[in-house]
Design a protein around this motif. Structure first.
Motif, mmCIF file in Angstrom:
data_model
loop_
_atom_site.group_PDB
_atom_site.id
_atom_site.type_symbol
_atom_site.label_atom_id
_atom_site.label_comp_id
_atom_site.label_asym_id
_atom_site.label_seq_id
_atom_site.Cartn_x
_atom_site.Cartn_y
_atom_site.Cartn_z
ATOM 1 N N GLU A 1 55.401 38.208 30.388
ATOM 2 C CA GLU A 1 54.005 38.650 29.963
ATOM 3 C C GLU A 1 53.040 37.814 30.225
ATOM 4 O OE1 GLU A 1 52.205 39.947 25.343
ATOM 5 O OE2 GLU A 1 54.314 39.012 25.638
ATOM 6 N N GLU A 2 53.276 36.477 30.448
ATOM 7 C CA GLU A 2 52.082 35.533 30.586
ATOM 8 C C GLU A 2 51.511 35.395 31.963
ATOM 9 O OE1 GLU A 2 55.644 32.909 29.583
ATOM 10 O OE2 GLU A 2 55.002 34.785 29.309
ATOM 11 N N ASP A 3 52.562 35.903 33.019
ATOM 12 C CA ASP A 3 52.122 36.186 34.524
ATOM 13 C C ASP A 3 51.375 37.310 34.876
ATOM 14 O OD1 ASP A 3 54.083 33.992 34.592
ATOM 15 O OD2 ASP A 3 55.784 35.433 34.826
ATOM 16 N N THR A 4 50.507 37.057 35.717
ATOM 17 C CA THR A 4 49.658 38.194 36.305
ATOM 18 C C THR A 4 49.894 38.617 37.754
ATOM 19 O OG1 THR A 4 48.132 37.391 34.668
ATOM 20 C CG2 THR A 4 47.439 39.073 36.320
ATOM 21 N N VAL A 5 49.899 39.918 38.023
ATOM 22 C CA VAL A 5 49.916 40.290 39.319
ATOM 23 C C VAL A 5 48.674 41.170 39.573
ATOM 24 C CG1 VAL A 5 51.773 42.048 38.959
ATOM 25 C CG2 VAL A 5 51.475 41.485 41.099
ATOM 26 N N SER A 6 48.408 41.040 40.887
ATOM 27 C CA SER A 6 47.143 41.868 41.174
ATOM 28 C C SER A 6 47.297 42.159 42.631
ATOM 29 C CB SER A 6 45.918 40.973 41.172
ATOM 30 O OG SER A 6 44.534 41.367 41.531
ATOM 31 N N ARG A 7 46.572 43.595 42.944
ATOM 32 C CA ARG A 7 46.516 44.002 44.140
ATOM 33 C C ARG A 7 45.467 43.715 44.826
ATOM 34 N NH1 ARG A 7 45.008 49.698 45.947
ATOM 35 N NH2 ARG A 7 45.673 49.728 48.091
ATOM 36 N N GLN A 8 45.596 42.917 45.939
ATOM 37 C CA GLN A 8 44.132 42.292 46.529
ATOM 38 C C GLN A 8 43.779 43.283 47.693
ATOM 39 O OE1 GLN A 8 43.089 38.873 45.629
ATOM 40 N NE2 GLN A 8 43.983 40.041 43.985
ATOM 41 N N ARG B 1 38.797 50.456 32.803
ATOM 42 C CA ARG B 1 39.916 50.228 33.852
ATOM 43 C C ARG B 1 39.222 50.257 35.069
ATOM 44 N NH1 ARG B 1 44.762 49.893 31.973
ATOM 45 N NH2 ARG B 1 45.551 50.395 34.121
ATOM 46 N N LEU B 2 38.456 51.137 35.207
ATOM 47 C CA LEU B 2 37.699 51.266 36.676
ATOM 48 C C LEU B 2 37.152 49.817 37.215
ATOM 49 C CD1 LEU B 2 35.984 54.785 36.659
ATOM 50 C CD2 LEU B 2 37.983 53.886 37.928
ATOM 51 N N VAL B 3 36.570 49.229 36.173
ATOM 52 C CA VAL B 3 36.010 47.839 36.482
ATOM 53 C C VAL B 3 36.966 46.849 36.517
ATOM 54 C CG1 VAL B 3 34.498 45.796 35.495
ATOM 55 C CG2 VAL B 3 33.899 48.339 35.110
ATOM 56 N N ASN B 4 37.928 46.826 35.910
ATOM 57 C CA ASN B 4 39.031 45.470 35.563
ATOM 58 C C ASN B 4 40.353 45.863 36.567
ATOM 59 O OD1 ASN B 4 37.516 43.606 34.125
ATOM 60 N ND2 ASN B 4 37.645 45.220 32.673
ATOM 61 N N ASN C 1 42.542 44.097 39.000
ATOM 62 C CA ASN C 1 42.158 43.878 40.075
ATOM 63 C C ASN C 1 41.384 42.399 40.499
ATOM 64 O OD1 ASN C 1 39.463 43.778 38.586
ATOM 65 N ND2 ASN C 1 38.667 45.704 39.142
ATOM 66 N N ARG C 2 40.744 42.299 41.410
ATOM 67 C CA ARG C 2 40.052 40.751 41.743
ATOM 68 C C ARG C 2 39.391 40.149 40.709
ATOM 69 N NH1 ARG C 2 40.190 39.349 47.362
ATOM 70 N NH2 ARG C 2 40.824 41.067 48.545
ATOM 71 N N THR C 3 38.658 41.230 40.000
ATOM 72 C CA THR C 3 37.824 40.658 38.737
ATOM 73 C C THR C 3 38.538 40.069 37.605
ATOM 74 O OG1 THR C 3 36.063 42.119 39.429
ATOM 75 C CG2 THR C 3 35.724 41.225 37.265
ATOM 76 N N MET C 4 39.421 40.988 37.198
ATOM 77 C CA MET C 4 40.489 40.892 36.179
ATOM 78 C C MET C 4 41.371 39.644 36.460
ATOM 79 S SD MET C 4 41.485 41.141 33.209
ATOM 80 C CE MET C 4 40.994 42.901 32.529
ATOM 81 N N PHE C 5 41.742 39.523 37.846
ATOM 82 C CA PHE C 5 42.769 38.504 38.011
ATOM 83 C C PHE C 5 41.878 37.114 37.962
ATOM 84 C CE2 PHE C 5 44.807 35.431 41.145
ATOM 85 C CZ PHE C 5 46.311 35.662 40.630
ATOM 86 N N ALA C 6 40.743 37.080 38.437
ATOM 87 C CA ALA C 6 40.156 35.751 38.268
ATOM 88 C C ALA C 6 39.867 35.201 36.939
ATOM 89 C CB ALA C 6 38.669 36.057 39.038
ATOM 90 N N SER C 7 39.673 36.190 35.839
ATOM 91 C CA SER C 7 39.760 35.804 34.556
ATOM 92 C C SER C 7 41.093 35.329 34.169
ATOM 93 C CB SER C 7 39.342 36.868 33.798
ATOM 94 O OG SER C 7 39.326 36.644 32.384
#
Length: 579
Positions: A221-228, A148-151, A160-166
């Motif tokens: 469920e298939e959408d993704t929101v990330s805090r940048q 969780r800290l990584v992603n 996060n940015r890493t997980m959002f990119a994937s």
């Protein structure tokens, strides 16, 4: 008489026995004091021995498990494939290493790593199974915390940015394979700095966590929101076009705008959203992100608490559609909708044999709105169900008036949309409307397009059958543009095939259109179905249709769609040609 064994031999035997017993004691102490759970089961899989560590881990005393199968520990969540792999290894005499999700005696679940080995006798047969197991629950939790800290964002729990990119890469791949659109949204809270400056960072953090929860609640469920970072969020919506993205943006802004109760504070914040759409605005993340970011700043510049598309054309279309959608909600109540009727003329004797009810909308500000523009909006917003029922009931009321005036030999055709046809209560709604109107069911004709007919063939056949049982007539509109088969049409209880106007338009020219129309008419005749051609605009087209054996024609050559009062000349059999 036996020869006495030498004393030295007896001493060696006693020494070896003492050493063996000492080794066994050491082994027993090692097993019983081992930190890992140790379990021995017989060839049938029933437990014969467990060490103290087993009892400490599971909560079961030895007498509670001896003679029982180890599956009593299973939490029911370990995949069956794990057990299949386990027994495949043991059956071949090989040890197996893996993990289980087990349940303690008190009901708490725990993760356990295990090495299970078969024990063989001198002949190589399995006599027992030895399992050495370790509780790895804490290790799993640590791994999850690291993951969780990584992603994930430490404050909001969002990717996060890493997980959002994937996630974006996956969404883009799905969109590209389907040939559809994808939307990227940048959302920024308006004047968030004022919250931090006036109420402190703790309140600001609590506000961000609440906003994150609200955004997730709106999305699929298939959408993704990330805090940048800060108060900025980025959202990817796979398989989403511009209009759908606009709907999501509105929902997000409504969710953000709700009062936030944080301790003693009640806050109302707004947001500015920028939208970029794949592939129109870009085909890569970096390009789409720049476009969405620019659109978000445009929303800030034009007053905040709004959304903007990167493309000005897309923005204008979106605003137009949303205006139409909102106005449509009150169109029925405000009597802005009306039905016009287009005559359907027998090509044998020129008599009016039916009419098609066509929806018209006259808005006081927007003027006359084309059905091709507002009906798709009604379908996408779900309003078509209410509007479709209004159309049916209004058409039946008009049919009742015509029947009362002695015109009982005409049919009134009403179109059904895909949304209506998929609705579970369609047949009951039609039945109730017929009963309330008192119109003979044979006067009502329901039109479904060929694409609807092919959507779910078996289900369509069943629904059409139920509608036919009511006594209404059914026709397939736009016939020839889809892929329905001869065998399928045989099973579908329709009465009429409506030849699409794209074929009628080219009838006067030598080409494939005449061959297609001839084939459709031949198919209908072989199935004892009627045919009607739509879009008949010239006398030459009418003549070709008559030659080919078409039963009925509809189009501007006979009449435009007109209000009921203007149909009197047709109803009196006084058709005078083109109007």
């Amino acid at each position: 008489m036996k020869t006495p064994r030498p004393t030295s031999w007896c001493c060696r035997a006693i020494t070896q026995r003492v050493e063996t017993l000492d080794t066994l004691r050491k082994l027993r102490h090692a097993v019983e004091q081992a930190p890992n759970s140790i379990l021995i089961a017989n060839a049938d899989g029933n437990i014969e021995y467990v060490n103290p560590a087993f009892s400490a881990t599971t909560g079961y005393a030895p007498e509670e498990v001896l003679g029982r199968n180890p599956r009593l520990l299973s939490a029911g969540s370990t995949p069956p494939s794990v057990y299949q792999e386990l027994w495949a290894h043991l059956a071949c005499g090989r040890p197996w290493r893996g993990e289980f999700l087990n349940r303690r005696k008190d009901g708490r679940e725990y993760h356990e790593s295990a090495i299970i080995s078969p024990l063989l006798d001198e002949q190589g047969d399995i006599t027992h199974y030895l399992a050495v197991q370790e509780d790895v629950t804490e290790r799993k939790r640590d791994e999850e915390r690291i993951r969780r800290l990584v992603n994930f964002d430490a404050l909001t729990g969002l990717p996060n940015r890493t997980m959002f990119a994937s996630r974006f890469s996956q969404a883009l791949g799905l969109t590209q394979r389907s040939g559809q659109h994808l939307a990227l949204l940048y959302l920024d809270l308006d004047h968030f700095k004022n919250v931090n400056d006036s109420l402190g960072h703790q309140v600001g953090d609590e506000l961000l966590m609440e906003i994150a929860r609200r955004l997730q609640a709106v999305l699929r469920e298939e959408d993704t929101v990330s805090r940048q970072g800060g108060d900025e969020f980025i959202i990817v919506l796979p398989l989403t076009d511009a209009q759908q993205a606009a709907h999501v943006a509105e929902k997000l802004q409504v969710a953000v705008r709700r009062v936030c109760k944080l301790g003693h504070h009640e806050l109302v914040v707004t947001s500015s959203i920028g939208i970029a759409v794949y592939p129109e605005d870009g085909r890569e993340f970096e390009v789409l992100a720049q476009c969405a970011d620019a659109a978000m700043f445009r929303a800030k510049e034009t007053g905040r608490d709004s959304y903007r598309f990167f493309s000005s054309d897309m923005q204008a279309r979106s605003l137009r559609v949303l205006h139409i959608e909102n106005a449509l909600r009150s169109a029925v109540v405000l009597n802005q909708l009306a039905l016009h009727y287009q005559p359907q003329i027998s090509l044998r004797d020129g008599k009016l044999v039916g009419v098609e009810a066509l929806l018209r909308w006259q808005h006081p500000e927007l003027g006359t709105i084309n059905p091709a523009e507002f009906i798709p909006v009604a379908e996408s917003s779900g309003q078509i169900l209410g509007i479709g029922e209004w159309v049916l009931r209004t058409a039946l009321t008009q049919a009742r008036d015509w029947a009362a005036a002695g015109h009982r030999d005409i049919t009134v055709a009403v179109n059904l949309s895909m949304v209506q046809f998929r609705h579970a209560g369609l047949v009951e709604m039609v039945e109730q409307a017929l009963a309330e109107s008192g119109v003979p069911p044979r006067m009502l004709e329901l039109e479904l397009t060929e694409s609807i007919a092919m959507d779910d063939p078996e289900k369509v056949i069943a629904i059409v059958g139920r509608l036919c049982d009511l006594g209404v007539r059914l026709s397939i509109d736009d016939f020839g543009t889809g892929y329905s088969s001869f065998s399928y049409i045989q099973r579908l209880r329709v009465h009429k095939l409506k030849i699409d106007q794209s074929f009628v338009r080219d009838l006067a020219e030598a080409g494939s259109a005449q061959h297609i129309v001839r084939a459709i008419i031949g198919l209908a005749q072989s199935l004892a179905l009627e045919t009607i051609a739509e879009g008949v605009e010239t006398a030459e087209q009418q003549k070709v249709l008559q030659t080919l054996g078409c039963d009925t024609g509809q189009g501007y050559h006979f009449s435009r769609p007109v209000p009921p009062a203007q149909l009197e000349s047709f109803l009196r059999g006084q058709h005078q040609g083109t109007t």
